[in-house]
Design an enzyme around this catalytic site. Structure first.
Site, PDB file in Angstrom:
ATOM      1  N   CYS A 116      14.828  11.753  27.952  1.00  0.00           N
ATOM      2  CA  CYS A 116      13.850  10.751  28.665  1.00  0.00           C
ATOM      3  C   CYS A 116      13.013  10.171  27.593  1.00  0.00           C
ATOM      4  O   CYS A 116      12.134   9.098  27.817  1.00  0.00           O
ATOM      5  CB  CYS A 116      13.381  11.387  29.883  1.00  0.00           C
ATOM      6  SG  CYS A 116      14.110  11.931  30.866  1.00  0.00           S
ATOM      7  N   HIS A 257       6.599   7.810  31.047  1.00  0.00           N
ATOM      8  CA  HIS A 257       7.864   8.085  31.554  1.00  0.00           C
ATOM      9  C   HIS A 257       7.629   8.275  33.090  1.00  0.00           C
ATOM     10  O   HIS A 257       6.770   9.147  33.364  1.00  0.00           O
ATOM     11  CB  HIS A 257       8.573   9.319  30.896  1.00  0.00           C
ATOM     12  CG  HIS A 257       9.653   9.978  31.455  1.00  0.00           C
ATOM     13  ND1 HIS A 257      10.733   8.920  31.963  1.00  0.00           N
ATOM     14  CD2 HIS A 257      10.120  11.093  31.575  1.00  0.00           C
ATOM     15  CE1 HIS A 257      11.731   9.672  32.391  1.00  0.00           C
ATOM     16  NE2 HIS A 257      11.450  10.871  32.433  1.00  0.00           N
ATOM     17  N   ASN A 287      13.093   8.646  38.601  1.00  0.00           N
ATOM     18  CA  ASN A 287      13.221   8.739  37.009  1.00  0.00           C
ATOM     19  C   ASN A 287      14.284   8.445  36.610  1.00  0.00           C
ATOM     20  O   ASN A 287      15.644   8.827  36.657  1.00  0.00           O
ATOM     21  CB  ASN A 287      13.167  10.695  36.856  1.00  0.00           C
ATOM     22  CG  ASN A 287      13.213  10.821  35.385  1.00  0.00           C
ATOM     23  OD1 ASN A 287      13.557  10.114  34.466  1.00  0.00           O
ATOM     24  ND2 ASN A 287      12.956  12.225  35.252  1.00  0.00           N
TER      25      ASN A 287
END
Ligand code: COA
Length: 354
Positions: A116, A257, A287
């Site tokens: 990520c 993020h 996400n």
């Protein structure tokens, strides 16, 4: 870090699957509830790729959108870097597929993987090439289809992720440097806390015909990752600010993020940042891994939250473990604005949402 050439973000773009999966849809799959998911994560819905939609397709859509935003000719692009943990195949790289599809005939292209945090790593890589004068224009993409690697019977993980792609165009600027500072870190000793086992060459069934087992699925120690994230975000933002020669108070927007709203709020509090400075779209995207930071920025620009001249702290964390931050000043405007106002231009991304 000081470079001989300045760098500027001049475009941002998105590529999204068309299907929206709500928390209510997930209630039918696992023992969960809309209320639990919203309270613990802030997520209401996410985009999930269909069987026909691929990582490369999403990446190409995001690239074209960002190229349109920047108003550049794809042949100006000299570097394509794609951050992904979920490529179509081991090779050719997703970056090479994008390079061919957009006609970036003069570009070098490669993928890189930092889960990520990948988009922050990729921005830092592009800045190195541009800052040193090697290249003048780079396309950086974060893209993931995690849904293919989720156990849809595991309520601890399947509710968290969405699919998508986000892209940035970065150009050399001889007068101003607007990529102000970066910070990258890793701690491989925590790799087991968030991983997708049995998906690479260590997998004993790889290459066996016919396959004797299915590939592995994402596994996570949620509490440990939560603890890691709420510490990693403030550390990375403070260090990147220091690299940029500014303080956290100089940041107009925190673009973290998009893993979990509780992580984001807690990290912002630790940084002493007001809630109005937080940029988030986790409620509607979940996400999206390497795509989440550019997707959050793309939406914040669309709703007018980020203004020209805003100083933004992009900050990522994730598998590896990896974490990092990039401080950028946003000064670009969408070059399609006038034609959009006339209602003549519909990007592929907009079209794909219909
Ligand atoms: N629906 C309902 N209940 C759920 C659930 C779901 N989707 N997922 C877990 N639960 C249950 C657990 O089984 C547990 O039940 P138990 O007490 O009977 O064992 C209970 O809810 C509490 O679980 P817990 O793990 O304490 O919840 P939490 O408040 O820590 O929230 C996460 C769980 C995953 C949302 C949170 O830990 C988190 O966000 N971690 C970071 C994950 C992440 O961002 N990963 C990607 C980073 S890139």
């Amino acid at each position: 870090m000081k470079f001989s050439h300045g760098a500027r973000l001049i475009g941002v773009g998105a590529g999204l699957p068309s299907a929206v999966v709500t928390n209510f849809d997930l209630e039918k799959l696992v023992d969960t509830s809309d209320e639990w998911i919203k309270t613990r994560t802030g997520i209401s819905e996410r985009r999930i790729a269909s069987e026909e939609e691929t990582t490369s397709q999403l990446a190409i859509a995001a690239a074209k959108d960002a190229i349109g935003f920047a108003g550049i000719d794809p042949q100006e692009i000299e570097l394509v870097v794609v951050a992904t943990s979920t490529p179509d195949n081991l090779y050719p790289s997703t970056a090479c597929m994008v390079q061919a599809a957009i006609g970036a005939k003069r570009a070098a292209a490669f993928d890189m993987e930092a889960a990520c945090t990948g988009i922050v790593y990729a921005l830092a890589v592009a800045q190195q090439f541009i800052g040193s004068g090697t290249f003048k224009c780079a396309l950086v993409i974060g893209v993931d289809i995690h849904s293919r690697f989720l156990n849809w019977a595991d309520r601890n993980t399947c509710i968290l992720f969405g699919d998508g792609a986000g892209a940035f165009i970065i150009k050399a600027d001889e007068k101003e440097n607007e990529m102000l500072g970066t910070y990258l870190r890793a701690d491989g000793s925590g790799g087991h806390l968030l991983h997708i086992p049995n998906t690479g060459s260590a997998y004993p069934h790889a290459g066996v015909t016919p396959p004797t087992a299915t590939h592995g699925f994402l596994e996570m120690n949620g509490r440990a990752i939560y603890e890691f994230a709420v510490n990693a975000v403030p550390e990375a933002v403070r260090a990147a600010c220091s690299d940029a020669g500014i303080t956290v108070d100089d940041i107009d927007f925190l673009i973290p993020h998009q893993a979990n709203m509780r992580i984001i709020k807690s990290a912002a509090e630790r940084l002493g940042m007001a809630p109005e400075k937080i940029v988030s779209n986790v409620n509607e995207m979940g996400n999206t891994s390497a795509a989440s930071i550019p997707l959050a920025m793309w939406q914040a620009l669309k709703r007018g939250q980020i203004q020209v001249g805003s100083t933004c702290a992009l900050v990522g964390f994730g598998g590896g473990l990896t974490w990092g931050s990039a401080i950028v000043k946003w000064t670009a405007v969408d070059q399609r604005q006038s034609s959009q106002d006339e209602g003549t231009q519909v990007t592929e991304v907009e079209a794909s949402k219909k």
